[in-house]
Design an enzyme around this catalytic site. Structure first.
Site, PDB file in Angstrom:
ATOM      1  N   LEU A  84       0.797  -1.229   0.000  1.00  0.00           N
ATOM      2  CA  LEU A  84       0.000   0.000   0.000  1.00  0.00           C
ATOM      3  C   LEU A  84       0.832   1.283   0.000  1.00  0.00           C
ATOM      4  O   LEU A  84       0.293   2.379   0.103  1.00  0.00           O
ATOM      5  CB  LEU A  84      -1.001   0.018   1.163  1.00  0.00           C
ATOM      6  CG  LEU A  84      -1.899  -1.227   1.281  1.00  0.00           C
ATOM      7  CD1 LEU A  84      -2.826  -1.082   2.476  1.00  0.00           C
ATOM      8  CD2 LEU A  84      -2.669  -1.481   0.006  1.00  0.00           C
ATOM      9  N   CYS A  85       2.137   1.165  -0.124  1.00  0.00           N
ATOM     10  CA  CYS A  85       3.021   2.324  -0.246  1.00  0.00           C
ATOM     11  C   CYS A  85       3.037   2.731  -1.718  1.00  0.00           C
ATOM     12  O   CYS A  85       3.149   1.883  -2.598  1.00  0.00           O
ATOM     13  CB  CYS A  85       4.432   1.941   0.224  1.00  0.00           C
ATOM     14  SG  CYS A  85       5.653   3.252   0.138  1.00  0.00           S
ATOM     15  N   HIS A  86       2.905   4.030  -1.987  1.00  0.00           N
ATOM     16  CA  HIS A  86       2.910   4.494  -3.370  1.00  0.00           C
ATOM     17  C   HIS A  86       4.292   4.328  -3.997  1.00  0.00           C
ATOM     18  O   HIS A  86       5.306   4.523  -3.325  1.00  0.00           O
ATOM     19  CB  HIS A  86       2.500   5.967  -3.434  1.00  0.00           C
ATOM     20  CG  HIS A  86       1.068   6.169  -3.092  1.00  0.00           C
ATOM     21  ND1 HIS A  86       0.651   6.383  -1.803  1.00  0.00           N
ATOM     22  CD2 HIS A  86      -0.030   6.151  -3.865  1.00  0.00           C
ATOM     23  CE1 HIS A  86      -0.666   6.512  -1.803  1.00  0.00           C
ATOM     24  NE2 HIS A  86      -1.106   6.370  -3.039  1.00  0.00           N
ATOM     25  N   MET A 122       8.537   6.544   3.942  1.00  0.00           N
ATOM     26  CA  MET A 122       8.833   5.122   3.748  1.00  0.00           C
ATOM     27  C   MET A 122      10.098   4.926   2.933  1.00  0.00           C
ATOM     28  O   MET A 122      10.853   3.984   3.167  1.00  0.00           O
ATOM     29  CB  MET A 122       7.650   4.397   3.099  1.00  0.00           C
ATOM     30  CG  MET A 122       6.397   4.383   3.968  1.00  0.00           C
ATOM     31  SD  MET A 122       6.680   3.880   5.685  1.00  0.00           S
ATOM     32  CE  MET A 122       7.320   2.239   5.468  1.00  0.00           C
ATOM     33  N   GLU A 123      10.368   5.829   1.999  1.00  0.00           N
ATOM     34  CA  GLU A 123      11.595   5.733   1.208  1.00  0.00           C
ATOM     35  C   GLU A 123      12.821   5.949   2.099  1.00  0.00           C
ATOM     36  O   GLU A 123      13.801   5.213   2.004  1.00  0.00           O
ATOM     37  CB  GLU A 123      11.568   6.739   0.056  1.00  0.00           C
ATOM     38  CG  GLU A 123      10.640   6.354  -1.072  1.00  0.00           C
ATOM     39  CD  GLU A 123       9.149   6.454  -0.759  1.00  0.00           C
ATOM     40  OE1 GLU A 123       8.353   5.893  -1.531  1.00  0.00           O
ATOM     41  OE2 GLU A 123       8.770   7.078   0.252  1.00  0.00           O
ATOM     42  N   ASP A 137      25.332  -7.924   6.271  1.00  0.00           N
ATOM     43  CA  ASP A 137      25.733  -8.997   5.359  1.00  0.00           C
ATOM     44  C   ASP A 137      27.229  -8.951   5.071  1.00  0.00           C
ATOM     45  O   ASP A 137      27.887  -9.987   5.015  1.00  0.00           O
ATOM     46  CB  ASP A 137      24.942  -8.900   4.057  1.00  0.00           C
ATOM     47  CG  ASP A 137      25.273 -10.034   3.112  1.00  0.00           C
ATOM     48  OD1 ASP A 137      25.187 -11.210   3.529  1.00  0.00           O
ATOM     49  OD2 ASP A 137      25.630  -9.749   1.948  1.00  0.00           O
TER      50      ASP A 137
END
Length: 167
Positions: A84-86, A122-123, A137
């Protein structure tokens, strides 16, 4: 399903429709404005792993550069990874990585910006998380006990809600 009454001061959940089902927010009627978000997080590691970071002796390569590129790539793909994130076109994502002997470990800060109809929090958050995962990692052969901590939004600006900063 009846609408649940909102309490005073309670935010409306924007990713649910009237029936309570997941729904993407329609931003087509929103004005395009300059939007910016800054997020940060840390990776704590052993003194041996930190020494590889600080001295550049990691056999897998340059931890900072790999983590920076991974973070930028992750921030650009937030809309593909988060339901649901654009998906935002041409958002600018930058990642700053600072070794910190006091942790010991890394501090990662990401800044995302765009002129658009929805925010870039969110980005920025995804960029930080992916950069930290890439650093993990790169160093896991030396230290499997590392921790990724405090991934959080530090500030955001633009849009209807204006400027917000973490205290």
């Amino acid at each position: 399903m009846a609408e649940k009454p909102k309490r005073p001061g309670e935010a409306e959940l924007t990713h649910l429709d009237r029936e309570g089902s997941a729904a993407m927010v329609d931003v087509t009627a929103k004005a395009s404005t300059r939007r910016r978000a800054v997020a940060e997080g840390i990776l704590r590691c052993s003194p041996d792993a930190y020494r590889l970071l600080a001295e550049g002796g990691n056999p897998k390569g340059d931890v900072e550069q790999v983590a920076r590129v991974a973070g930028i790539m992750g921030g650009k793909r937030a809309g593909e990874l988060i339901p649901l994130c654009h998906v935002l076109p041409a958002a600018s994502v930058s990642v700053d990585i600072q070794p910190d002997a006091a942790l010991p470990g890394l501090r990662v800060t990401a800044t995302a910006s765009i002129a658009g109809q929805t925010g870039v929090e969110m980005e920025a958050l995804t960029a930080v998380a992916v950069a930290l995962l890439a650093a993990y990692d790169m160093l896991k052969a030396v230290d499997r006990g590392m921790t990724i901590e405090s991934v959080r939004l530090m500030e955001k600006s633009g849009g209807r809600s204006g400027i917000w900063r973490r205290e």
